[in-house]
Every structure is written in C-alpha cells, then in structure tokens.
Design an enzyme around this catalytic site. Structure first.
Site, PDB file in Angstrom:
ATOM      1  N   GLU A 123       0.364   2.627  -6.753  1.00 37.85           N
ATOM      2  CA  GLU A 123      -1.134   2.042  -6.922  1.00 37.85           C
ATOM      3  C   GLU A 123      -2.092   2.871  -7.473  1.00 37.85           C
ATOM      4  O   GLU A 123      -2.146   4.199  -6.678  1.00 37.85           O
ATOM      5  CB  GLU A 123      -1.759   1.319  -5.544  1.00 37.85           C
ATOM      6  CG  GLU A 123      -2.800   0.346  -5.995  1.00 37.85           C
ATOM      7  CD  GLU A 123      -3.141  -0.420  -4.600  1.00 37.85           C
ATOM      8  OE1 GLU A 123      -2.621   0.088  -3.495  1.00 37.85           O
ATOM      9  OE2 GLU A 123      -4.095  -1.276  -4.867  1.00 37.85           O
ATOM     10  N   ALA A 268      -3.819   5.568   3.105  1.00 38.65           N
ATOM     11  CA  ALA A 268      -2.331   4.998   3.203  1.00 38.65           C
ATOM     12  C   ALA A 268      -2.109   4.184   1.848  1.00 38.65           C
ATOM     13  O   ALA A 268      -2.946   3.542   1.425  1.00 38.65           O
ATOM     14  CB  ALA A 268      -2.113   4.468   4.563  1.00 38.65           C
ATOM     15  N   MET A 269      -0.933   3.572   1.909  1.00 40.15           N
ATOM     16  CA  MET A 269      -0.338   2.741   1.067  1.00 40.15           C
ATOM     17  C   MET A 269       0.678   1.667   1.249  1.00 40.15           C
ATOM     18  O   MET A 269       1.491   1.900   2.185  1.00 40.15           O
ATOM     19  CB  MET A 269       0.072   3.632  -0.429  1.00 40.15           C
ATOM     20  CG  MET A 269       0.601   2.659  -1.529  1.00 40.15           C
ATOM     21  SD  MET A 269      -0.771   1.750  -2.107  1.00 40.15           S
ATOM     22  CE  MET A 269       0.130   0.262  -2.538  1.00 40.15           C
ATOM     23  N   GLU A 270       0.475   0.333   0.993  1.00 35.61           N
ATOM     24  CA  GLU A 270       1.195  -0.575   1.537  1.00 35.61           C
ATOM     25  C   GLU A 270       2.645  -1.065   0.869  1.00 35.61           C
ATOM     26  O   GLU A 270       2.710  -2.149   0.863  1.00 35.61           O
ATOM     27  CB  GLU A 270       0.368  -1.761   1.576  1.00 35.61           C
ATOM     28  CG  GLU A 270      -0.021  -2.463   0.295  1.00 35.61           C
ATOM     29  CD  GLU A 270      -1.364  -2.053  -0.291  1.00 35.61           C
ATOM     30  OE1 GLU A 270      -1.655  -0.986  -0.090  1.00 35.61           O
ATOM     31  OE2 GLU A 270      -2.021  -2.707  -1.119  1.00 35.61           O
ATOM     32  N   HIS A 303      -4.165  -2.091   8.695  1.00 35.43           N
ATOM     33  CA  HIS A 303      -4.618  -2.500   7.416  1.00 35.43           C
ATOM     34  C   HIS A 303      -3.376  -2.340   6.466  1.00 35.43           C
ATOM     35  O   HIS A 303      -3.106  -3.543   5.969  1.00 35.43           O
ATOM     36  CB  HIS A 303      -5.532  -1.555   6.941  1.00 35.43           C
ATOM     37  CG  HIS A 303      -6.044  -1.745   5.413  1.00 35.43           C
ATOM     38  ND1 HIS A 303      -7.277  -2.407   5.146  1.00 35.43           N
ATOM     39  CD2 HIS A 303      -5.294  -1.433   4.299  1.00 35.43           C
ATOM     40  CE1 HIS A 303      -7.303  -2.365   3.704  1.00 35.43           C
ATOM     41  NE2 HIS A 303      -6.382  -1.943   3.305  1.00 35.43           N
ATOM     42  N   GLU A 304      -2.584  -1.434   6.373  1.00 36.78           N
ATOM     43  CA  GLU A 304      -1.569  -1.342   5.519  1.00 36.78           C
ATOM     44  C   GLU A 304      -0.346  -2.585   6.149  1.00 36.78           C
ATOM     45  O   GLU A 304       0.058  -3.287   5.325  1.00 36.78           O
ATOM     46  CB  GLU A 304      -0.612  -0.147   5.461  1.00 36.78           C
ATOM     47  CG  GLU A 304      -1.659   1.130   5.359  1.00 36.78           C
ATOM     48  CD  GLU A 304      -2.556   0.947   3.938  1.00 36.78           C
ATOM     49  OE1 GLU A 304      -2.139  -0.100   3.277  1.00 36.78           O
ATOM     50  OE2 GLU A 304      -3.394   1.363   4.109  1.00 36.78           O
ATOM     51  N   HIS A 307      -1.296  -5.813   4.869  1.00 38.10           N
ATOM     52  CA  HIS A 307      -1.114  -6.153   3.285  1.00 38.10           C
ATOM     53  C   HIS A 307      -0.146  -6.780   3.080  1.00 38.10           C
ATOM     54  O   HIS A 307       0.175  -7.250   2.205  1.00 38.10           O
ATOM     55  CB  HIS A 307      -1.110  -4.799   2.683  1.00 38.10           C
ATOM     56  CG  HIS A 307      -2.440  -4.212   2.265  1.00 38.10           C
ATOM     57  ND1 HIS A 307      -3.360  -5.093   1.270  1.00 38.10           N
ATOM     58  CD2 HIS A 307      -3.152  -2.944   2.075  1.00 38.10           C
ATOM     59  CE1 HIS A 307      -4.507  -4.591   1.046  1.00 38.10           C
ATOM     60  NE2 HIS A 307      -4.303  -3.323   1.430  1.00 38.10           N
TER      61      HIS A 307
END
Ligand code: TRP
Ligand code: ZN
Length: 899
Positions: A123, A268-270, A303-304, A307
């Site tokens: 992303e 962080a990344m989902e 949060h992640e 998602h």
C-alpha cells in the site's frame, strides 16, 4: 523514484480499468541482490470500454520478458508504464518476468530486506515495485504465490491466505533451498499482497469462533522476541471476539498471521491474512514497554484486524476513497478500545485522548498548507494523503453518522453495507448511502446530501452558541451559528449537518430535564440537537433556573466551539457536568484562557487562586479516576495554544506555559506529594486502565515535584526520582522517573540517561525512547537543541530506520516547538539538512517530517522569513522526490495566498 515533476491526479478523472486481472500466479526466487519474479496473470478486456492498449505500472524493476498466451509479443515503455498494444479479444494469459533488488530498497515500499529477512509493503503503490501490474485498488484478483529461498537464512516463508504446499529444493550456491506455496481464495487488490521470508519464531493460538470453526492465529517475530508477543496475541483474540459480537463480522480465514518488522514506514499494514507490523506495535513486556505502548498495540492490532472486513472484503474504488476504509476502521478501533476499557470514565478517558490527537494534529492540518477534504479532490503523491484528516477526521464523520442513527441503527447500516458491497471496490458515497438506507427515518437519511459535505469540504467549522434565560417565562433559548472559514482551493463553503449532544446543568450541579418548545413533556436530561443551517434556535421550556449549557458533549462533532461561557460557568461544569468529556474540557478551557491572556498580554502571565484551587480540588477529588485527573491536570500543549492564535511566537508561548507549570508545581506541592504517594501501584504489572491511570498520575506528580525541587535547588525529590528510576519494576515507572529528571534538567539526569542506555542498549524500541525523551525536554537556553545535534552523531542514530529517525527528528521538530523554532534559525537549518538527506533514502518518511512546516505562515518574525528560506532551500534540490516536492510546494504556495 518519482521526481518532483509528477502530475496532479484528480478524482474527477476516475475511469474504470481497460482490463481486469482475474488471477495472479507469482513465483519468487528470493535473493537480496537480485530477486527473480515470474508473474502469470489471467487477463480479460473490460467489455464495457472500447478496445485499447494494456498499460501496466512498474517502478525500479528490470523487465526480462513478456509472453501473451505463452508467446512473446512486442511492447513499449511510455510515461514509465509498460504498454502492450495488440492483444487478443478473448481472455488471455500474460506472463511477465522481471527482477528487483530488495537490498537497495531503502524506501521500504515494495520488496525490501530488514534484519536479514524479506518483507513487502504494497500500500498504496508498492506492488508495481515488485512486478508490472494494474496497480490500482479496483482491480481485484485471486493470488497464488510460490516462494523459494535459502532454507537456513529464511526458514519461514509466508504469503496471504492458506499454505497449500511446502518442501525442499535442490541446493543452490548458498546451500539448501526450500519453497512454500500459498493460495488466497479472496479476490484482492494488489495493495493487499504480502510476502515474508525470514528467520522468525512464532506464538500460536487456536481459537473457535461462533460458527464452530477453528482458526489458527500466529504472531511471528525475530528470534529472542517471543516473550514480547503475549499482549499482541491477546489483543488479536479480543479483536476477533469483539468484531463478531459488536458487528456480527467473523474471521473468514483458516489462518491469520501477524509479522513484526523493525524497518517500517507506518504503524502496520492489513495485508489479507498476513498483517505486517512495525515492531513498536507488536513487541511488549513490562520491562521494555510502557502503558502507552500496551494501549497502542491493542488499538493497532485491532485496527489491522478490523480492516479484514472494512478495507479488504470491501475495498476502495480509487485512492481518493481512502477514508472509506481508514476513517471507518479508525472509528472501529476507537470503539473497540472504548469497549475494552469498560467503565464509563475509562471510556471517556479514551475519548479525551482521541480528541486531543484530533485537535493537536488534524485541526492544524485542516488550517494549514496541506488542508484537504476527508475525500480529497487531487494529489500528486497518494502517500502524502495518509493523513489525520483521512484517518481521524474520517473517523469523526463515521461517528457523527452513528450519533445521528443511533448505535443499533449504525450496526444495521453496517449490515446493509456488507449485503450490498461485499467483494467490491466502492466509494464513500456507497458507504453513507447504506447507513442512511438502513435508517430511513433518521436525520442522516433526510439530510444525506448535506451531511456528505463533511466528505467534500476541508477546514474545521466554527460553532458559536449564546444562551438566554428568560425568568418570567422560564424559557432558555440557545442561538447557535456555524461558519466555515475558507481554505486553499475552497473559498466558499456551505452549512454542515452538525449533531450537537448537549445538556443543561443547574447551578447546584443538577442535570435539568429537557423539554423543547412544542413537546408535551421533558425527555431526559441529554439530547442531540441537529444543526443544519447557518443559524439555528432552540427554546427549552419549563426551565426552573438559569442553566449552564453543556454543549458538544463527548465531542459529538469535529468543530471548534465557542459557547461564551464565563469562568464561573466553566467552574460549574468542571465540578458537576455528568459528561466526563465536558468536565475535562471545562478545565482545559479555563487553562487555555489563562495561557492565551498571558501570551497576548491581555491578562497576567500568572495563574490566579481560583484556577489553582479548582485544580487542587480535581487532584484531591475522592470520586474521580486517576487517569482522568492526569488528563485534567495537564495544561494544553504549546502546539494547541499556538493553534488558537493568528500570529505565533513559539518562544513566548513556551515562556508563559513554563511559568504557569512551575506555579502549579509550587502551589500544589503538598497535593502532588500526596498524589504521588497515594497512586503507587503495588504487585505485578498489568496494563489495565485503573493501574495505568494511577501510574500516569504518579508520574505526572513526580515530574511536577522534580520541576519544583530543581527550581528551589532542593535535591530530595530528584533523589527519590533517581531511586525509583533504578528500582522500577516496569518501564512505565522507569521511564516516568527518567523523564521527570531529564525534563526538570536535574543534575542527576546525565547519570540516569547513561544507566538507561547501558541497561537497554540491545532493545531498539527502548533506545528510540531514549532519543526521544532527550530532545523533547522543555527547552532551556538552547541546550536541548544542542543535545539534539550531538545525538545526531551518536553511533546508535540512523536515518535509515524510520523509528529511529522519528525518535530524534520528528520528536524535536514536531513535539518540541521551543527547541525547534529558534530566533537564530538553526532549527530550520537542521530540518532542511535532514529532509534533504532523508529524501534520497526514504522519500515517504522525508515527506512526513517535512510537514513540520505546514503552518509556517502563521509564525511571527523572525521565524517566518527564516522558515521560508529553509523551505525554498529544500524545494531547490534538483532531484527532489515528488513526495517532498508536493509538501514543500504546497507550503510555499501559501505565502502568496495568506496575508
Ligand atoms: N493501511 C495502513 C493502515 O492504516 C497504513 C499503511 C501502512 C500505509 N503502511 C503504509 C500507508 C505505507 C501508506 C504507505 O492500517
Ligand atoms: Zn488503516
């Protein structure tokens, strides 16, 4: 790298893709210097559009071959894209072979190495740095991924979805190799692709969800970090349970993985089924992480995870719709943390913290050079629009929807949203429509087009309220106006729909019954007024006494409120308001009024007895939580004070605020002593809200006591702080004591800092704290800035690691205005030099740090001219990245548009 001449992308230019990519079969031969990628795709023409060439994105990669239906075809490069002109009408396979160099990828976008392993970050537009692709979120495909790598260095091979096969391969030059094959059954956009190949250890947990299905949860970290993963795993389990209970959204994968990496641009990344995290939001044990870190982990893990539904199952049609997933998911993680906090006060504390961030980060953004709507209309570099506006204000917009339709109505709306759009790439309009359609009788449904101005208009609306009590008729009339100031590219704005939660408080503190004119009887003591015009009037009847209005309870809309309340009214609210948020707010307003009067010279630069007594009674109050007291006794930050002014002299704000802090430290000395002793937490460490609130208040008390003691040349409290620092049983207490010493400029600070470094030299996240706490000390005769310059040369400092770079540069330039804004401009020179260095290493990070200058036109001289010079120096770099160019150019454009 994209350079400063990159074009402006406009929302109105959106066009669907000319081709669809249905499946992707990727094979990686992983090598730090030269990784080979084979990318086989099933492609078909978008029948809705006239035939046209296929244009694929690609960046910093080397193409080796292109096959269509297994035969070579001709292709060309145009505007940085790979163009294939003649393609079959029927669906076809496209095979691309290319190489890339993970080791040289210091941008941390695409495939890169960190700590000897391979990681990806796709992303927003990183997939094109791995292979040629239609790298846009509305192209969704089913991925199958084969990873091949040296077995010894990279024993763990991960990608999205389910593991379908793994095994040994013939030995390569670097010894035995192995492979793993993964399949993700859910079609997804390329930005959700991920792979990891590294030497990792794993915490595992099997859980059974409501449907009875079993799922495997894993947290993968570097060897040695396993004992720091318990809290992340607990947070993940809590997230799975919460999403199913609150919104009926279950885990849809057999396996859900979290991986921690030390070099990461964001939190962080989902990525589907394979979330990749900054170590900061995974690793914690009581010895190395603070209460704030524990809370951060819970919220980011949540949060992640959230998602997976809001972002992955339903994704964004284009990047202008970013808030569709981010605003909604921030809202969900905030609600999760509030539900986890439990008690009403603990919930309010979380809300206060969130609003504080919104005001300290998003409000200034909305008033500065980077002001943009929650759904932006244009960008040069999408990475520059992962902002507080898209995230935090976006969350407030979703929260207002919930306020307008009610909690149950909102849950129904979410259900409708998934019924309609599961598996699709959609827009913010689609979301709002689903919530409104599920609640046809709500004010949201009746006012929907107007409500959606929250998505299209930038800037923070002002709401002004005046109340008038008429004793003979026992009526109370509230006149409320809303105005929206012009912002860049948006000179004129229209009225918003503003939900205003409110109550009326009697002088004795009672909550008065609320009966609007025309209503037969009073309905409760709290309600939501809906403002949808420039000016509205509300008349309450049967009001027995002149009330104090308590408006915008719980911060029901992201606006600046001026309610014209006098000190006496604010004191009533501080003492009695049943809404804890407004109680806190009343105290902050009392403090802010004094700070502003001191800065402007319209009042004394000193605190009056009434205020000090009010603070004393909050501190000593038997019925208030420690966490609340900590927030109520913290003066508004220098940055927040600056936000209220048209012209800012950062040194003056600092001097006034420091003076008031010292006064508060002295006047309440006995009370701080009591608070410090009374809030020690005994026994084992737990990060729960009650214990962490007590620790926060004890730490604040200790800091005040040290401040006061140093001013009196008294060694007793610094001595105690040093002992507590040495013997602390957890990082919250240890860091709190160290901060108390360093920020009071105690003579013991040096010794403590050295000791801390020795103790934690192998703990990267703790060393980050060590850097940050030194450069965020209150500036005194320029010594903090001098220290920052020395720390820059410390062997542990590096610009290549984002956490470390932030711990020194962002901490100084963003969180220490008085150290940064110097009359001799040395702070701005420091800033320009770092941005220029960092631009060549990591433009995304450089652009974030460049944003320090967003509000430069607000500065008084000599700061203003010096800031402009620094900006021009950065803008003049010949090969400046488009990321930084967009930020500094927008900042410089302001010069001509503001007086
Ligand atoms: N989608 C991520 C989140 O909010 C944000 C993110 C992680 C990101 N890494 C990024 C955005 C890199 C841009 C670039 O959860
Ligand atoms: Zn997010």
């Amino acid at each position: 790298m994209r350079e400063g001449t990159a074009p402006l992308i406009r929302r109105e230019d959106y066009a669907p893709p000319a081709y669809w990519i249905r499946t992707v079969d990727l094979t990686f031969d992983l090598d730090p210097v030269k990784t080979m990628v084979i990318n086989r795709m099933q492609v078909e023409r978008n029948a809705a559009l006239p035939p046209q060439p296929l244009r694929l994105h690609g960046e910093d990669i080397t193409l080796t071959r292109v096959l269509v239906n297994n035969e070579s075809v001709s292709f060309r490069h145009e505007d940085g894209m790979l163009v294939i002109d003649s393609l079959p009408d029927a669906p076809f396979t496209l095979e691309i072979r290319n190489t890339c160099c993970p080791e040289k990828n210091t941008q941390l976008s695409g495939l890169y190495t960190s700590g000897g392993g391979f990681f990806t970050q796709c992303e927003a537009e990183g997939f094109r740095r791995i292979t040629y692709f239609l790298d846009r979120p509305d192209v969704m495909a089913v991925y199958t991924v084969t990873l091949r790598a040296a077995k010894k260095q990279y024993p763990v091979l991960l990608s999205n979805g389910n593991l379908v096969e793994q095994g040994e391969m013939m030995a390569g030059v670097y010894g035995p190799r192995h492979y793993a094959k993964w399949h993700d059954p859910f079609p997804k956009p390329s930005y959700l692709f991920a792979l990891v190949a590294a030497d990792l250890v794993t915490r595992e947990q099997l859980i059974r969800t409501r449907s009875g299905k079993e799922h495997l949860l894993q947290v993968h970290v570097r060897r040695g970090d396993l004992e720091k993963t318990e809290h992340a795993m607990n947070s993940l389990i809590a997230s799975v349970v919460w999403d199913e209970a609150r919104f009926g959204l279950p885990l849809d994968l057999e396996r859900f993985m979290i991986v921690a990496v030390g070099d990461f641009n964001m939190g962080a990344m989902e990525n589907k089924g394979l979330n990749i995290f900054n170590t900061k939001y995974v690793l914690a044990n009581p010895a190395t992480a603070t209460d704030v870190d524990y809370a951060g982990i819970e919220s980011v893990v949540g949060h992640e995870y959230f998602h997976n539904w809001t972002g992955n199952r339903i994704t964004c049609r284009d990047w202008f719709q970013l808030s569709l997933k981010e605003g909604l998911t921030v809202f969900r993680d905030q609600e999760f943390s509030m539900d986890m906090a439990g008690t009403p006060t603990a919930r309010a504390v979380k809300r206060i913290e969130d609003v504080r961030t919104l005001r300290q980060v998003q409000f200034p953004e909305d008033a500065g050079s980077m002001a943009h709507p929650v759904r932006p209309d244009s960008y040069v570099e999408i990475n520059n629009f992962y902002t507080a506006t898209v995230y935090e204000k976006g969350s407030e917009v979703v929260r207002m929807m919930q306020t307008l339709v009610g909690r149950d109505g909102f849950a129904r709306g979410i259900t409708k949203y998934f019924e309609r759009h599961d598996g699709q790439a959609v827009t913010c309009d689609d979301f709002a429509q689903a919530i409104a359609d599920a609640n046809p009788d709500s004010p949201l449904a009746t006012l929907l087009p107007q409500f959606k101005r929250w998505y299209s208009q930038a800037g923070t609306p002002r709401v002004t309220a005046r109340g008038r009590y008429d004793a003979p008729t026992r009526t109370y009339t509230l006149g409320i106006e809303q105005t929206a100031l012009p912002s860049p590219r948006q000179p004129v704005k229209q009225a918003y729909v503003i939900p205003l939660a409110m109550g009326l408080v009697g002088r004795d503190g009672s909550a008065l019954p609320l009966q609007l004119e025309g209503e037969a009887a009073p309905v409760g003591t709290e309600r939501v007024l809906v403002l949808n015009e420039a000016r509205s009037f509300f008349t309450f009847v049967n009001v027995d006494q002149e009330p104090v209005p308590s408006l915008l309870r719980g911060f029901s809309a992201p606006v600046v409120l001026n309610d014209h309340l006098a000190d006496a009214d604010l004191l009533t609210l501080l003492q009695h308001d049943s809404d804890a948020f407004n109680r806190w707010e009343a105290g902050q307003r009392l403090a802010l009024n004094r700070l502003l009067a001191g800065v402007n010279g319209t009042g004394p630069a000193q605190l009056d007895d009434a205020f000090i007594e009010a603070m004393r009674s909050v501190l000593r109050h038997p019925g208030l939580d420690a966490a609340f007291k900590d927030l109520a006794l913290t003066l508004p930050s220098e940055g927040y004070v600056a936000e209220q002014l048209t012209t800012v002299d950062p040194q003056r704000i600092h001097a006034v605020r420091e003076g008031m802090l010292l006064q508060l430290a002295q006047a309440l000395r006995a009370d701080w002593e009591w608070a410090y002793e009374a809030h020690q937490v005994k026994g084992g460490y737990s990060p729960d809200p009650v214990s962490s609130g007590r620790r926060a208040l004890a730490n604040l008390s200790l800091a005040m006591l040290c401040r006061d003691a140093v001013a009196r040349h008294d060694a007793v409290w610094p001595g105690r702080a040093y002992e507590r620092f040495k013997d602390a049983g957890n990082m919250t207490d240890r860091l709190g004591s160290l901060v108390a010493l360093v920020h009071a400029h105690s003579e013991l600070a040096e010794l403590a800092l050295q000791r801390f470094h020795t103790l934690f030299k192998d703990e990267a996240l703790v060393i980050d704290k060590w850097f940050a706490l030194q450069v965020t000390a209150p500036e005194k005769d320029g010594r903090v800035f001098e220290r920052a310059k020395i720390l820059l040369k410390h062997p542990d400092f590096s610009l290549k690691n984002p956490n470390r770079a932030r711990s020194l540069i962002a901490a100084l330039c963003m969180n220490n205005p008085a150290a940064f804004h110097r009359a001799d401009a040395a702070g701005y020179v420091f800033w320009a030099e770092r941005i220029l260095e960092l631009d060549s290493i990591n433009p995304q990070l450089a652009a974030r740090l460049a944003r320090v200058m967003d509000r430069w036109t607000q500065l008084a001289e000599p700061y203003r001219s010096a800031a402009a010079e620094a900006l021009r120096r950065v803008a003049a770099k010949p090969d400046l990245s488009s990321d930084v160019a967009e930020i500094v150019n927008r900042a410089l454009q302001q010069e001509t548009t503001t007086p």
